[in-house]
Design a protein around this motif. Structure first.
Motif, PDB file in Angstrom:
ATOM      1  N   ILE A 102       4.196   5.073  -6.564  1.00 53.95           N
ATOM      2  CA  ILE A 102       4.208   3.986  -5.573  1.00 53.95           C
ATOM      3  C   ILE A 102       3.019   4.129  -4.629  1.00 53.95           C
ATOM      4  CG2 ILE A 102       5.502   2.966  -3.659  1.00 53.95           C
ATOM      5  CD1 ILE A 102       8.039   3.848  -5.349  1.00 53.95           C
ATOM      6  N   MET A 103       2.679   5.351  -4.269  1.00 55.87           N
ATOM      7  CA  MET A 103       1.502   5.583  -3.423  1.00 55.87           C
ATOM      8  C   MET A 103       0.237   5.147  -4.160  1.00 55.87           C
ATOM      9  SD  MET A 103       2.397   6.682  -0.517  1.00 55.87           S
ATOM     10  CE  MET A 103       4.123   6.559  -0.155  1.00 55.87           C
ATOM     11  N   LYS A 104       0.203   5.393  -5.464  1.00 56.37           N
ATOM     12  CA  LYS A 104      -0.945   4.964  -6.274  1.00 56.37           C
ATOM     13  C   LYS A 104      -1.041   3.436  -6.261  1.00 56.37           C
ATOM     14  CE  LYS A 104      -3.071   5.577 -10.740  1.00 56.37           C
ATOM     15  NZ  LYS A 104      -2.959   4.964 -11.998  1.00 56.37           N
ATOM     16  N   GLU A 105       0.093   2.782  -6.427  1.00 58.25           N
ATOM     17  CA  GLU A 105       0.108   1.314  -6.383  1.00 58.25           C
ATOM     18  C   GLU A 105      -0.335   0.811  -5.010  1.00 58.25           C
ATOM     19  OE1 GLU A 105       3.190  -2.470  -6.668  1.00 58.25           O
ATOM     20  OE2 GLU A 105       3.934  -0.487  -7.224  1.00 58.25           O
ATOM     21  N   ALA A 106       0.137   1.471  -3.952  1.00 51.60           N
ATOM     22  CA  ALA A 106      -0.246   1.077  -2.593  1.00 51.60           C
ATOM     23  C   ALA A 106      -1.756   1.226  -2.408  1.00 51.60           C
ATOM     24  CB  ALA A 106       0.515   1.918  -1.566  1.00 51.60           C
ATOM     25  N   HIS A 107      -2.325   2.302  -2.959  1.00 54.26           N
ATOM     26  CA  HIS A 107      -3.775   2.493  -2.857  1.00 54.26           C
ATOM     27  C   HIS A 107      -4.515   1.389  -3.609  1.00 54.26           C
ATOM     28  CE1 HIS A 107      -7.680   4.149  -4.300  1.00 54.26           C
ATOM     29  NE2 HIS A 107      -7.806   4.304  -3.001  1.00 54.26           N
ATOM     30  N   GLU A 108      -4.033   1.062  -4.806  1.00 48.72           N
ATOM     31  CA  GLU A 108      -4.693   0.009  -5.594  1.00 48.72           C
ATOM     32  C   GLU A 108      -4.641  -1.341  -4.875  1.00 48.72           C
ATOM     33  OE1 GLU A 108      -2.545   0.357  -9.287  1.00 48.72           O
ATOM     34  OE2 GLU A 108      -3.718   2.110  -9.911  1.00 48.72           O
ATOM     35  N   ARG A 109      -3.553  -1.597  -4.165  1.00 49.08           N
ATOM     36  CA  ARG A 109      -3.410  -2.892  -3.482  1.00 49.08           C
ATOM     37  C   ARG A 109      -4.159  -2.951  -2.153  1.00 49.08           C
ATOM     38  NH1 ARG A 109       2.390  -5.672  -4.133  1.00 49.08           N
ATOM     39  NH2 ARG A 109       2.807  -5.216  -6.318  1.00 49.08           N
ATOM     40  N   THR A 110      -4.252  -1.799  -1.456  1.00 51.95           N
ATOM     41  CA  THR A 110      -4.819  -1.817  -0.106  1.00 51.95           C
ATOM     42  C   THR A 110      -6.156  -1.102   0.008  1.00 51.95           C
ATOM     43  OG1 THR A 110      -3.772   0.267   0.556  1.00 51.95           O
ATOM     44  CG2 THR A 110      -2.492  -1.771   0.894  1.00 51.95           C
ATOM     45  N   ASN A 111      -6.450  -0.231  -0.946  1.00 50.94           N
ATOM     46  CA  ASN A 111      -7.650   0.601  -0.937  1.00 50.94           C
ATOM     47  C   ASN A 111      -7.676   1.582   0.244  1.00 50.94           C
ATOM     48  OD1 ASN A 111      -9.829   1.334  -2.513  1.00 50.94           O
ATOM     49  ND2 ASN A 111     -11.272   0.187  -1.243  1.00 50.94           N
ATOM     50  N   LYS A 112      -6.507   1.901   0.796  1.00 51.28           N
ATOM     51  CA  LYS A 112      -6.437   2.870   1.904  1.00 51.28           C
ATOM     52  C   LYS A 112      -6.417   4.278   1.315  1.00 51.28           C
ATOM     53  CE  LYS A 112      -4.330  -0.212   5.220  1.00 51.28           C
ATOM     54  NZ  LYS A 112      -5.456  -0.452   6.070  1.00 51.28           N
ATOM     55  N   LYS A 113      -7.342   5.093   1.812  1.00 51.37           N
ATOM     56  CA  LYS A 113      -7.529   6.437   1.245  1.00 51.37           C
ATOM     57  C   LYS A 113      -6.292   7.321   1.422  1.00 51.37           C
ATOM     58  CE  LYS A 113     -10.885   9.951   0.472  1.00 51.37           C
ATOM     59  NZ  LYS A 113     -11.734  10.897   1.076  1.00 51.37           N
ATOM     60  N   GLN A 114      -5.526   7.110   2.480  1.00 47.05           N
ATOM     61  CA  GLN A 114      -4.334   7.924   2.711  1.00 47.05           C
ATOM     62  C   GLN A 114      -3.373   7.824   1.527  1.00 47.05           C
ATOM     63  OE1 GLN A 114      -5.779   5.918   4.953  1.00 47.05           O
ATOM     64  NE2 GLN A 114      -5.596   6.738   7.014  1.00 47.05           N
ATOM     65  N   TYR A 115      -3.229   6.625   0.977  1.00 45.44           N
ATOM     66  CA  TYR A 115      -2.350   6.447  -0.180  1.00 45.44           C
ATOM     67  C   TYR A 115      -2.899   7.196  -1.398  1.00 45.44           C
ATOM     68  CZ  TYR A 115       0.082   2.697   2.349  1.00 45.44           C
ATOM     69  OH  TYR A 115       0.794   1.962   3.257  1.00 45.44           O
ATOM     70  N   LYS A 116      -4.216   7.165  -1.563  1.00 44.59           N
ATOM     71  CA  LYS A 116      -4.836   7.863  -2.689  1.00 44.59           C
ATOM     72  C   LYS A 116      -4.555   9.361  -2.597  1.00 44.59           C
ATOM     73  CE  LYS A 116      -9.214   8.513  -5.079  1.00 44.59           C
ATOM     74  NZ  LYS A 116     -10.640   8.227  -5.093  1.00 44.59           N
ATOM     75  N   ILE A 117      -4.648   9.909  -1.388  1.00 46.26           N
ATOM     76  CA  ILE A 117      -4.386  11.333  -1.168  1.00 46.26           C
ATOM     77  C   ILE A 117      -2.928  11.642  -1.513  1.00 46.26           C
ATOM     78  CG2 ILE A 117      -4.197  13.130   0.618  1.00 46.26           C
ATOM     79  CD1 ILE A 117      -6.592  11.554   2.026  1.00 46.26           C
ATOM     80  N   LEU A 118      -2.006  10.814  -1.009  1.00 44.74           N
ATOM     81  CA  LEU A 118      -0.586  11.053  -1.255  1.00 44.74           C
ATOM     82  C   LEU A 118      -0.204  10.841  -2.724  1.00 44.74           C
ATOM     83  CD1 LEU A 118       0.827   9.444   1.992  1.00 44.74           C
ATOM     84  CD2 LEU A 118       0.704  11.890   1.451  1.00 44.74           C
ATOM     85  N   ALA A 119      -0.996  10.084  -3.455  1.00 46.58           N
ATOM     86  CA  ALA A 119      -0.725   9.854  -4.873  1.00 46.58           C
ATOM     87  C   ALA A 119      -1.246  10.993  -5.755  1.00 46.58           C
ATOM     88  CB  ALA A 119      -1.368   8.542  -5.312  1.00 46.58           C
ATOM     89  N   ASN A 120      -2.093  11.842  -5.206  1.00 44.08           N
ATOM     90  CA  ASN A 120      -2.716  12.918  -5.974  1.00 44.08           C
ATOM     91  C   ASN A 120      -1.665  13.955  -6.398  1.00 44.08           C
ATOM     92  OD1 ASN A 120      -4.153  15.214  -6.844  1.00 44.08           O
ATOM     93  ND2 ASN A 120      -5.879  14.706  -5.520  1.00 44.08           N
ATOM     94  N   PRO A 121      -1.479  14.161  -7.704  1.00 45.33           N
ATOM     95  CA  PRO A 121      -0.465  15.115  -8.185  1.00 45.33           C
ATOM     96  C   PRO A 121      -0.617  16.527  -7.630  1.00 45.33           C
ATOM     97  CG  PRO A 121      -1.358  13.833 -10.009  1.00 45.33           C
ATOM     98  CD  PRO A 121      -2.186  13.509  -8.797  1.00 45.33           C
ATOM     99  N   LYS A 122      -1.839  16.929  -7.272  1.00 39.79           N
ATOM    100  CA  LYS A 122      -2.003  18.294  -6.753  1.00 39.79           C
ATOM    101  C   LYS A 122      -1.409  18.453  -5.343  1.00 39.79           C
ATOM    102  CE  LYS A 122      -6.833  18.017  -5.223  1.00 39.79           C
ATOM    103  NZ  LYS A 122      -8.192  18.501  -5.487  1.00 39.79           N
ATOM    104  N   TYR A 123      -1.025  17.338  -4.708  1.00 35.77           N
ATOM    105  CA  TYR A 123      -0.402  17.421  -3.387  1.00 35.77           C
ATOM    106  C   TYR A 123       1.108  17.181  -3.437  1.00 35.77           C
ATOM    107  CZ  TYR A 123      -5.261  17.265  -1.941  1.00 35.77           C
ATOM    108  OH  TYR A 123      -6.597  17.530  -1.789  1.00 35.77           O
ATOM    109  N   LYS A 124       1.667  17.319  -4.625  1.00 34.46           N
ATOM    110  CA  LYS A 124       3.109  17.117  -4.811  1.00 34.46           C
ATOM    111  C   LYS A 124       3.923  18.056  -3.917  1.00 34.46           C
ATOM    112  CE  LYS A 124       6.585  17.005  -8.465  1.00 34.46           C
ATOM    113  NZ  LYS A 124       6.826  17.012  -9.902  1.00 34.46           N
TER     114      LYS A 124
END
Length: 109
Positions: free
Chosen positions: A73-95
């Protein structure tokens, strides 16, 4: 009773919270697996105390969601908004970072 799922629309409602921290700080804290909940405990407590029943229900859904699902969902949010915070939260290494912070919120609820 069907299990509720978190959607992009749910995330969108809380966009201010997700983007409150500048992305460069969020990434630094995620890399160090920092407990952000304890860092911002009074803010989190205030937020929790002012939640209505509907928001509490959604929070419980988030707390009981699979981290992989949340990250999608964070990945989808990043794709829709281009906000870097979502990209960071979508990163599997930060699980683990996400897991630990959600556990901390759960303790406060």
């Amino acid at each position: 009773m069907s299990e509720e799922k978190i959607t992009y629309d749910d995330v969108k409602q809380y966009e201010k919270l997700f983007t409150l921290t500048p992305s460069f700080l969020l990434e630094r804290w995620a890399k160090k697996n920092t407990n952000l909940v304890s860092k911002f405990e009074s803010r989190v407590e205030s937020f929790l105390n002012h939640m209505d029943d509907n928001k509490r229900k959604k929070l419980h859904t988030v707390l009981n969601s699979d981290i992989d699902e949340l990250q999608l969902i964070m990945k989808e949010a990043h794709e829709r908004t281009n906000k870097k915070q979502y990209k960071i939260l979508a990163n599997p290494k930060y699980k683990q970072f996400i897991e630990e912070n959600l556990k901390e919120i759960e303790k406060m609820v």
